[in-house]
Design an enzyme around this catalytic site. Structure first.
Site, PDB file in Angstrom:
ATOM      1  CE  LYS A   1     -15.219  -0.675  -8.448  1.00 17.46           C
ATOM      2  NZ  LYS A   1     -13.930  -1.010  -9.087  1.00 17.46           N
TER       3      LYS A   1
ATOM      4  CE1 TYR B   1     -16.173   1.871  -5.847  1.00 17.76           C
ATOM      5  CE2 TYR B   1     -17.621   0.505  -4.502  1.00 17.76           C
ATOM      6  CZ  TYR B   1     -16.390   0.725  -5.097  1.00 17.76           C
ATOM      7  OH  TYR B   1     -15.394  -0.208  -4.961  1.00 17.76           O
TER       8      TYR B   1
ATOM      9  CB  SER C   1     -16.351  -5.934  -9.800  1.00 13.53           C
ATOM     10  OG  SER C   1     -17.595  -5.308  -9.728  1.00 13.53           O
TER      11      SER C   1
HETATM   12  N1  LIG Z   1     -10.393  -1.816  -0.634  1.00 12.92           N
HETATM   13  C1  LIG Z   1     -11.562  -2.453  -0.731  1.00 12.92           C
HETATM   14  O1  LIG Z   1     -12.082  -3.006   0.261  1.00 12.92           O
HETATM   15  C2  LIG Z   1     -12.284  -2.524  -2.038  1.00 12.92           C
HETATM   16  C3  LIG Z   1     -13.575  -3.071  -2.030  1.00 12.92           C
HETATM   17  C4  LIG Z   1     -14.256  -3.190  -3.235  1.00 12.92           C
HETATM   18  C5  LIG Z   1     -13.661  -2.797  -4.413  1.00 12.92           C
HETATM   19  N2  LIG Z   1     -12.403  -2.253  -4.398  1.00 12.92           N
HETATM   20  C6  LIG Z   1     -11.836  -1.841  -5.679  1.00 12.92           C
HETATM   21  O2  LIG Z   1     -10.480  -2.192  -5.752  1.00 12.92           O
HETATM   22  C7  LIG Z   1      -9.791  -1.285  -6.629  1.00 12.92           C
HETATM   23  C8  LIG Z   1      -8.531  -0.801  -5.940  1.00 12.92           C
HETATM   24  O3  LIG Z   1      -8.910  -0.046  -4.816  1.00 12.92           O
HETATM   25  P1  LIG Z   1      -8.042   0.058  -3.481  1.00 12.92           P
HETATM   26  O4  LIG Z   1      -8.905  -0.408  -2.381  1.00 12.92           O
HETATM   27  O5  LIG Z   1      -6.708  -0.525  -3.668  1.00 12.92           O
HETATM   28  O6  LIG Z   1      -7.998   1.659  -3.329  1.00 12.92           O
HETATM   29  P2  LIG Z   1      -6.807   2.698  -3.511  1.00 12.92           P
HETATM   30  O7  LIG Z   1      -5.706   2.342  -2.595  1.00 12.92           O
HETATM   31  O8  LIG Z   1      -7.458   4.023  -3.384  1.00 12.92           O
HETATM   32  O9  LIG Z   1      -6.302   2.446  -4.982  1.00 12.92           O
HETATM   33  C9  LIG Z   1      -6.928   2.982  -6.122  1.00 12.92           C
HETATM   34  C10 LIG Z   1      -5.921   3.043  -7.232  1.00 12.92           C
HETATM   35  O10 LIG Z   1      -6.553   3.600  -8.392  1.00 12.92           O
HETATM   36  C11 LIG Z   1      -5.755   4.655  -8.888  1.00 12.92           C
HETATM   37  N3  LIG Z   1      -6.581   5.638  -9.570  1.00 12.92           N
HETATM   38  C12 LIG Z   1      -7.646   6.318  -9.068  1.00 12.92           C
HETATM   39  N4  LIG Z   1      -8.100   7.192  -9.968  1.00 12.92           N
HETATM   40  C13 LIG Z   1      -7.302   7.068 -11.064  1.00 12.92           C
HETATM   41  C14 LIG Z   1      -7.267   7.733 -12.318  1.00 12.92           C
HETATM   42  N5  LIG Z   1      -8.135   8.713 -12.636  1.00 12.92           N
HETATM   43  N6  LIG Z   1      -6.317   7.376 -13.211  1.00 12.92           N
HETATM   44  C15 LIG Z   1      -5.426   6.403 -12.894  1.00 12.92           C
HETATM   45  N7  LIG Z   1      -5.415   5.741 -11.734  1.00 12.92           N
HETATM   46  C16 LIG Z   1      -6.344   6.083 -10.823  1.00 12.92           C
HETATM   47  C17 LIG Z   1      -5.061   5.223  -7.645  1.00 12.92           C
HETATM   48  O11 LIG Z   1      -3.832   5.850  -7.977  1.00 12.92           O
HETATM   49  P3  LIG Z   1      -3.576   7.431  -8.100  1.00 12.92           P
HETATM   50  O12 LIG Z   1      -4.356   8.087  -7.011  1.00 12.92           O
HETATM   51  O13 LIG Z   1      -2.092   7.525  -7.937  1.00 12.92           O
HETATM   52  O14 LIG Z   1      -4.046   7.767  -9.478  1.00 12.92           O
HETATM   53  C18 LIG Z   1      -4.756   3.940  -6.878  1.00 12.92           C
HETATM   54  O15 LIG Z   1      -3.551   3.365  -7.333  1.00 12.92           O
HETATM   55  C19 LIG Z   1     -10.790  -0.187  -6.955  1.00 12.92           C
HETATM   56  O16 LIG Z   1     -11.360  -0.407  -8.230  1.00 12.92           O
HETATM   57  C20 LIG Z   1     -11.843  -0.332  -5.875  1.00 12.92           C
HETATM   58  O17 LIG Z   1     -13.103   0.145  -6.275  1.00 12.92           O
HETATM   59  C21 LIG Z   1     -11.714  -2.111  -3.234  1.00 12.92           C
END
Ligand SMILES: NC(=O)c1ccc[n+]([C@@H]2O[C@H](COP(=O)([O-])OP(=O)(O)OC[C@H]3O[C@@H](n4cnc5c(N)ncnc54)[C@H](OP(=O)(O)O)[C@@H]3O)[C@@H](O)[C@H]2O)c1
Length: 267
Positions: free
Chosen positions: A162, A158, A144
């Site tokens: 979540k 967003y 989340s």
């Molecule tokens: N980084 C943070 O600080 C943070 C904070 C709060 C929450 N989150 C959550 O953590 C999770 C991972 O995020 P991240 O930070 O690692 O960002 P990220 O590097 O942008 O990773 C997102 C992943 O989701 C995949 N994705 C996006 N749309 C998709 C779709 N339609 N179908 C299949 N795969 C899809 C992307 O792959 P493709 O583009 O190859 O499809 C990528 O592998 C997310 O749910 C995000 O909301 C992250």
């Protein structure tokens, strides 16, 4: 809480959105603990790079290219994964997109597309895999966000997506209490991933000073599975920020307004 341990040794783990960022970090961390990993996302080239690293330590790991926006494709995909991975013990619903857009510029279509990938797709995948997860006394890890618990600027849809995932997770943790299935809500704060550089987003209000590497999340998630923790924060200090918000939500949101004004003035 009763002492529990959950060994990843020999387990089959499906991680969505593992072509980079948090998903890839969890995939490599879990593989290092003896699990076989299934990864999926849209970008085949990026998945191939992650899979190559995984197969060096977990040779039966595999990947699937899928767009999780196609909700009707999710149930057949779940069947395919179960058949090709040999069942799923741990489901990590990680795939997600940001949407940094001021509410005055937000469109209904954008809001609904964020809900589709961040909320409806993990729900579909969870429901499709649930019978197998119950049979195997598995684990559901829902990634989340701290945004689900706070009221961050320019992240209305967003944060709402979540918050929906968090509420769903809390309720299923209760429903599944006698099944042996563990449910975990992980709220990342600011982890250094592509999420902060994706196009079609407005400049964020987050401070890069507090950004931590993506693999910071691995140990806390494993610890949550081990001790049965339902909700956890990475970094952990966000838990205190959220607790503080709920002691006086009005004061907290007033403070967030002042912070947003200050950040905008400094641009
Ligand atoms: N980084 C943070 O600080 C943070 C904070 C709060 C929450 N989150 C959550 O953590 C999770 C991972 O995020 P991240 O930070 O690692 O960002 P990220 O590097 O942008 O990773 C997102 C992943 O989701 C995949 N994705 C996006 N749309 C998709 C779709 N339609 N179908 C299949 N795969 C899809 C992307 O792959 P493709 O583009 O190859 O499809 C990528 O592998 C997310 O749910 C995000 O909301 C992250």
């Amino acid at each position: 809480m009763p002492a529990m341990t959950y060994s990843l040794e020999g387990k089959k783990v499906l991680i969505t959105g593992a072509s980079g960022g948090i998903g890839a970090a969890l995939a490599e961390g879990f593989a290092a603990r003896g699990a076989t990993i299934g990864i999926c996302a849209r970008r085949a080239d990026r998945l191939a790079e992650v899979l190559e690293r995984l197969q060096k330590i977990a040779p039966d790991s595999r990947s699937w290219t899928i767009d999780l926006n196609d909700l009707d494709g999710i149930a057949p995909f779940a069947k395919q994964v179960e058949a090709e991975l040999g069942g799923v013990d741990v489901l990590v619903n990680n795939a997600g997109i940001p949407k940094r857009r001021h509410v005055t510029r937000l469109t209904p279509e954008e809001s609904e597309s964020v809900m589709r990938i961040n909320y409806f797709s993990p729900v579909r995948l969870t429901l499709a895999l649930l019978p197998g997860l119950i049979e195997r006394s598995g684990q559901i890890v829902n990634i989340s966000s701290v945004a689900a618990r706070l009221g961050p600027p320019i992240e209305s849809c967003y944060a709402a997506s979540k918050a929906a995932l968090t509420a769903f997770s809390e309720c299923i943790a209760v429903d599944l209490r006698d099944t042996g299935v563990g449910v975990h809500i992980v709220n990342p704060g600011v982890l250094d991933t592509e999420l902060f550089h994706l196009p079609d987003n407005e400049p964020g209000f987050h401070s890069t000073d507090i950004m931590v590497p993506a693999d910071t999340i691995v140990e806390p998630v494993i610890a949550m599975m081990n001790d049965g923790t339902i909700e956890g924060y990475v970094p952990e200090w966000f838990k205190d920020v959220v607790a503080n918000k709920f002691t006086d939500t009005d004061a907290f949101i007033t403070g967030t307004k002042a912070y947003a004004t200050q950040v905008e003035a400094a641009r």
